[in-house]
Design an enzyme around this catalytic site. Sequence first.
Site, short mmCIF file in Angstrom:
data_model
loop_
_atom_site.label_atom_id
_atom_site.label_comp_id
_atom_site.label_asym_id
_atom_site.label_seq_id
_atom_site.Cartn_x
_atom_site.Cartn_y
_atom_site.Cartn_z
N GLY A 7 48.90 32.49 42.76
CA GLY A 7 48.52 33.51 43.73
C GLY A 7 49.64 34.33 44.34
O GLY A 7 49.37 35.34 45.00
N GLU A 54 50.48 26.92 39.75
CA GLU A 54 49.81 27.64 38.66
C GLU A 54 50.02 29.14 38.78
O GLU A 54 49.07 29.90 38.92
CB GLU A 54 48.30 27.35 38.71
CG GLU A 54 47.91 25.89 38.65
CD GLU A 54 46.43 25.67 38.99
OE1 GLU A 54 45.78 26.57 39.54
OE2 GLU A 54 45.93 24.57 38.70
N PRO A 55 51.26 29.61 38.73
CA PRO A 55 51.45 31.06 38.83
C PRO A 55 51.06 31.76 37.54
O PRO A 55 51.34 31.26 36.45
CB PRO A 55 52.96 31.19 39.09
CG PRO A 55 53.55 29.99 38.43
CD PRO A 55 52.53 28.88 38.53
N ARG A 96 50.16 35.78 37.64
CA ARG A 96 50.57 37.17 37.82
C ARG A 96 52.08 37.33 37.97
O ARG A 96 52.68 38.22 37.38
CB ARG A 96 49.89 37.74 39.08
CG ARG A 96 50.01 39.23 39.23
CD ARG A 96 49.46 39.69 40.58
NE ARG A 96 48.09 39.27 40.80
CZ ARG A 96 47.01 39.97 40.43
NH1 ARG A 96 47.15 41.12 39.85
NH2 ARG A 96 45.80 39.50 40.67
N ARG A 127 42.29 47.34 35.81
CA ARG A 127 42.61 47.03 37.21
C ARG A 127 42.40 48.20 38.17
O ARG A 127 41.84 48.00 39.24
CB ARG A 127 44.03 46.46 37.33
CG ARG A 127 44.22 45.14 36.55
CD ARG A 127 45.54 44.45 36.84
NE ARG A 127 45.58 44.00 38.21
CZ ARG A 127 46.16 44.64 39.20
NH1 ARG A 127 46.82 45.76 38.99
NH2 ARG A 127 46.11 44.16 40.41
N TYR A 150 39.70 47.06 40.76
CA TYR A 150 40.23 46.60 42.05
C TYR A 150 40.90 47.73 42.83
O TYR A 150 41.64 47.47 43.77
CB TYR A 150 41.29 45.51 41.85
CG TYR A 150 40.95 44.39 40.91
CD1 TYR A 150 39.99 43.43 41.24
CD2 TYR A 150 41.64 44.24 39.71
CE1 TYR A 150 39.71 42.39 40.37
CE2 TYR A 150 41.37 43.20 38.84
CZ TYR A 150 40.41 42.28 39.18
OH TYR A 150 40.14 41.25 38.33
N CYS A 162 33.94 57.86 29.10
CA CYS A 162 32.91 58.69 29.73
C CYS A 162 32.41 58.12 31.04
O CYS A 162 31.24 57.78 31.17
CB CYS A 162 31.74 58.83 28.77
SG CYS A 162 32.30 59.32 27.16
N TYR A 218 46.72 40.38 33.71
CA TYR A 218 45.36 40.89 33.87
C TYR A 218 45.25 42.30 33.28
O TYR A 218 44.52 43.14 33.79
CB TYR A 218 44.92 40.83 35.35
CG TYR A 218 45.12 39.43 35.93
CD1 TYR A 218 44.30 38.39 35.52
CD2 TYR A 218 46.15 39.15 36.82
CE1 TYR A 218 44.48 37.10 35.99
CE2 TYR A 218 46.35 37.86 37.29
CZ TYR A 218 45.52 36.85 36.87
OH TYR A 218 45.72 35.57 37.33
C1 PLP Z 1 43.74 32.90 38.55
C2 PLP Z 1 44.18 31.55 38.90
C3 PLP Z 1 45.55 31.27 39.03
C4 PLP Z 1 46.62 32.31 38.88
O1 PLP Z 1 46.65 33.22 39.93
P1 PLP Z 1 47.84 34.31 39.97
O2 PLP Z 1 47.48 35.15 41.12
O3 PLP Z 1 47.80 35.03 38.68
O4 PLP Z 1 49.10 33.56 40.17
C5 PLP Z 1 45.91 29.97 39.30
N1 PLP Z 1 44.99 28.99 39.46
C6 PLP Z 1 43.67 29.23 39.35
C7 PLP Z 1 42.71 28.12 39.53
C8 PLP Z 1 43.22 30.51 39.09
O5 PLP Z 1 41.91 30.75 39.00
#
Ligand code: PLP
Length: 421
Positions: free
Chosen positions: A239, A275-276, A278, A314, A318, A346, A375
Amino acid sequence: MDHFLYKDGTLFAEDVPVAEIAAQVGTPFYCYSTATLERHFRLFDEALEGMPHLVCYAMKAASNQAILKTLAALGAGMDVVSGGEYARAKAAGVPGDRIVFSGVGKTEEEIRAALTGGIRQFNVESEPEMREIDRVARSLGVVAPITVRVNPDVDAKTHEKIATGKSENKFGIPIAKARQVYAEAAALPGLKVVGIDVHIGSQLTELEPFELAYKKVAELTEALRADGHEITRLDLGGGLGIPYERGNTAPPLPIEYGALIKRTLGHLGCEIEIEPGRLVAGNAGILVSRVIYMKEGEGRDFMILDAAMNDLVRPAMYSAHHDIIPVVEAEAGAEQKPYDIVGPVCESGDTFAKQRNMPLTAAGDLVAFRSAGAYGAVMSSEYNTRPLIPEVLVKDDQYAVIRKRPTFDEIINRDTIPEWL
Ligand SMILES: *Cc1c(COP(=O)(O)O)cnc(C)c1O
C-alpha cells in the site's frame, strides 16, 4: 528515483534509447527497467533489516514472468490473489514456502492447487473461507498454515476504489471479532494459525493510517497470545504510495515505513512480511505511445494517441494522474500549450489528461507515460479488438520483448464457433 532519464535530449530506459525500442517493437508498448525494479525491492528489504522478514511482492501490480524472475532472484517472496497468479509464481521458480495467498474469494480449486504445490500461508478473509481451507486441507491429509486478515477500520485516505481497511469494505474480518475467529481456527484440525494479516489499501501517501492499523495489530497480537495462540508472523500488507506527479509532495519512503514497523511491532519478536506492489513496479515502468493526430477542437486541442484506456485504464478508472513527457526532450523555455490527451477508443472516458500543458507536439511524435509499471499492463484488455500491447524489459544496454503483441488472427482464433453456425 527511476532509470528513465533524458540523455542528449532523448529519453533513455537505462542505457537504451526509448525511440530505438519503439522503432523495433512498434507502439504502444510498456517498458520496464530492471535496475529500478531491483532498487525498489531492495529499499524494502533494507528498510526491514534487523528484523526477520520476507518481502512478498504483490504480483498483481505487474506479473510478467520476466519481472517475477527478476525479483525472485533477489529473494523476493510473492503475494498472490488467484490460482493464476499462484501458477505464475511457481512457473517463475518461486518456491511455495515464499508464496502467500491473499484475496477474498479463494475457490476450492485454488486452495487445493496451493496446498498441493506448497504455500507459505493463506491469508484468510472470512469464516466460511476458513472452514473451506480446513476442509480441503483435511481431504488432502495436510495442515494449512493460515493468518486471519483483520479489518482494523482505519481510513487509508486514498481513492475509494483502492481503500480496503474500513469496516464497510469487503476485506478481512472485523478486528473486534478476531479473538472469536482465532478460537474457531484453533479448533479446526486442518489449520495451523501462524500469525495475523492486515492490508488497508493502496497508494497511501501518509504513514498515519499504517501506524493506526499496526498499533491495533500489536494489541491483537498480545491478546491472541494471552488466549494461547502462537503468533509468530505478521503480514502487514502493501500500500505504500508512489509519487505520480513530479514536483508534488512525495509519499513517505520505504525506510520511514520500515522504521514505523520497527517502532510499532518490533518488540513482539515476530517475523514480518510485507506485500508491496505499486512501489516496486510503478515507477519501474513507462508506457510509450505515438501521436496519431493533432486535432483542433472548439477552444481546445486534442492530442490523439495510439494508446488508449484499454492499455492503461487508471486515468479512466481512478481519475489517476500520469506525467506524460515527450520522448524527444523539449528545449529549455520551449513554448507549451494545453492539450486534451486522448486515445482512439469510442468513449469519452478514454481521456488520459485534460488541458495538460505540453511542449508543442506534432503527429508522429513519441510520448511516454511515467509511473505506468504497476496496475498498467495487468489491467489492460482487448476492448475494441485492440491487441494487448507488448511488454519490454531493459537491463543496462540490453532489452527484450517479454510479451509480444498478438496478431489479429491470434485474437480472432481464440473464439470458437458453435456447430450450428
Ligand atoms: C493489492 C494488494 C497489495 C499491494 O498493494 P500496493 O498498493 O500495490 O502495494 C498487497 N496486499 C494485498 C492483499 C493486496 O490486495
